[in-house]
Design an enzyme around this catalytic site. Structure first.
Site, PDB file in Angstrom:
ATOM      1  N   ARG A  11       5.978   9.811  -0.808  1.00 14.90           N
ATOM      2  CA  ARG A  11       6.942  10.385   0.129  1.00 14.90           C
ATOM      3  C   ARG A  11       8.293   9.672   0.028  1.00 14.90           C
ATOM      4  NH1 ARG A  11       6.756   9.731   5.099  1.00 14.90           N
ATOM      5  NH2 ARG A  11       5.535   7.823   5.153  1.00 14.90           N
ATOM      6  N   ASN A  21       9.238   3.374  -2.892  1.00 17.12           N
ATOM      7  CA  ASN A  21       8.676   3.938  -4.115  1.00 17.12           C
ATOM      8  C   ASN A  21       9.626   3.887  -5.304  1.00 17.12           C
ATOM      9  OD1 ASN A  21       5.974   4.778  -3.335  1.00 17.12           O
ATOM     10  ND2 ASN A  21       6.988   6.220  -1.962  1.00 17.12           N
ATOM     11  N   ARG A  70       8.347  20.479  -4.868  1.00 17.21           N
ATOM     12  CA  ARG A  70       8.585  19.521  -3.791  1.00 17.21           C
ATOM     13  C   ARG A  70       7.530  19.743  -2.714  1.00 17.21           C
ATOM     14  NH1 ARG A  70      10.916  18.327  -7.424  1.00 17.21           N
ATOM     15  NH2 ARG A  70      13.103  17.756  -7.706  1.00 17.21           N
ATOM     16  N   GLN A 107      -2.352   5.073  -5.949  1.00 18.22           N
ATOM     17  CA  GLN A 107      -1.342   4.728  -4.952  1.00 18.22           C
ATOM     18  C   GLN A 107      -0.136   4.074  -5.631  1.00 18.22           C
ATOM     19  OE1 GLN A 107      -2.341   3.386  -0.688  1.00 18.22           O
ATOM     20  NE2 GLN A 107      -2.289   1.508  -1.875  1.00 18.22           N
ATOM     21  N   ARG A 164     -23.678 -19.845   7.661  1.00 15.32           N
ATOM     22  CA  ARG A 164     -22.913 -20.063   6.436  1.00 15.32           C
ATOM     23  C   ARG A 164     -22.436 -18.725   5.871  1.00 15.32           C
ATOM     24  NH1 ARG A 164     -25.742 -22.896   1.899  1.00 15.32           N
ATOM     25  NH2 ARG A 164     -27.128 -21.092   2.132  1.00 15.32           N
TER      26      ARG A 164
END
Length: 232
Positions: A11, A21, A70, A107, A164
């Site tokens: 975006r 980005n 887009r 990503q 532990r």
């Protein structure tokens, strides 16, 4: 042979780190690193970017990705989830005649992954409807992750009575870097939710698992990147 594509959702709006980005990261726009990693993976047949932003689209195309349209504003707001945006892109490509069997969603804010990470996750694609990249978390809910109780005191999020770290079950954190979807599983998740899909993990080390959300993440990721490159 299965038709495999990579999708990258980016975006234009970003409140934590504006324009992240396309910010310069180690000499290239941030998204360019993810595009290069996908293009370097021989199992991927095409790399597609979904964006609502003209600058991101131009950068993506300049670095070898395809940007077929887009993204609609309804799928690009801060509140809009990502899975419907991926499904929208895949449906668009299928509407144009493409056959898609596997979708590798990457990503763009995870620049430290390497092509062999993508290939490793993709190699597990036939073992589950979805393969997700994970890493060992810094806090374990059985040992050090706590929740505030009604009286204001703290208690372990999950407790086995173990004293532990070595005695508690292993846990993983989704690092957001790689998602390998079977086509039907992506469709299901878009309609019914992410956690309705059975998934298997693909483990990545913490030094390749930074997800950039703010300026501190950006600086840490760039330092790790530079240290890695200096050691090669």
């Amino acid at each position: 042979m299965a038709r495999v594509i990579a999708t990258i959702c980016a975006r234009g709006g970003s409140k934590g780190l504006p324009r992240k980005n396309v910010l310069p990261f180690a000499g290239q726009p941030l998204i360019a690193h993810t595009i290069a990693q996908a293009l370097a993976c021989p199992g991927i047949d095409g790399v597609y970017v979904s964006t609502d932003d003209d600058e991101i689209a131009a950068v993506a195309q300049a670095h070898g990705a395809r940007v077929p349209y887009r993204r609609p504003a309804a799928l690009a707001s801060d509140q809009a989830p990502k899975i419907p945006a991926i499904e929208h892109l895949v449906q668009h490509l299928e509407g144009a005649g493409a056959r898609i069997d596997v979708v590798v969603d990457l990503q763009p804010t995870s620049p430290l992954r390497e092509p062999h990470d993508i290939a490793g996750a993709l190699a597990l694609a036939d073992q589950a409807p979805l393969v997700v990249s994970v890493t060992e978390p810094s806090h374990n809910p059985y040992y050090s992750l706590v929740e505030v109780q009604a009286d204001g005191t703290l208690a372990l999020s999950k407790s086995t009575g173990a004293a532990r770290r070595q005695d508690v079950p292993a846990v993983w954190g989704l690092n957001g870097s790689i998602y390998v979807w079977q086509r039907a599983a992506l469709r299901q998740a878009a309609g019914q939710g992410f956690w309705t899909v059975p998934m298997r993990p693909f483990a990545m080390p913490r030094e390749r698992s930074v997800d950039i959300d703010d300026a501190l993440d950006f600086a840490m990721a760039e330092w790790l990147f530079q240290r890695r490159e200096a050691g090669r």
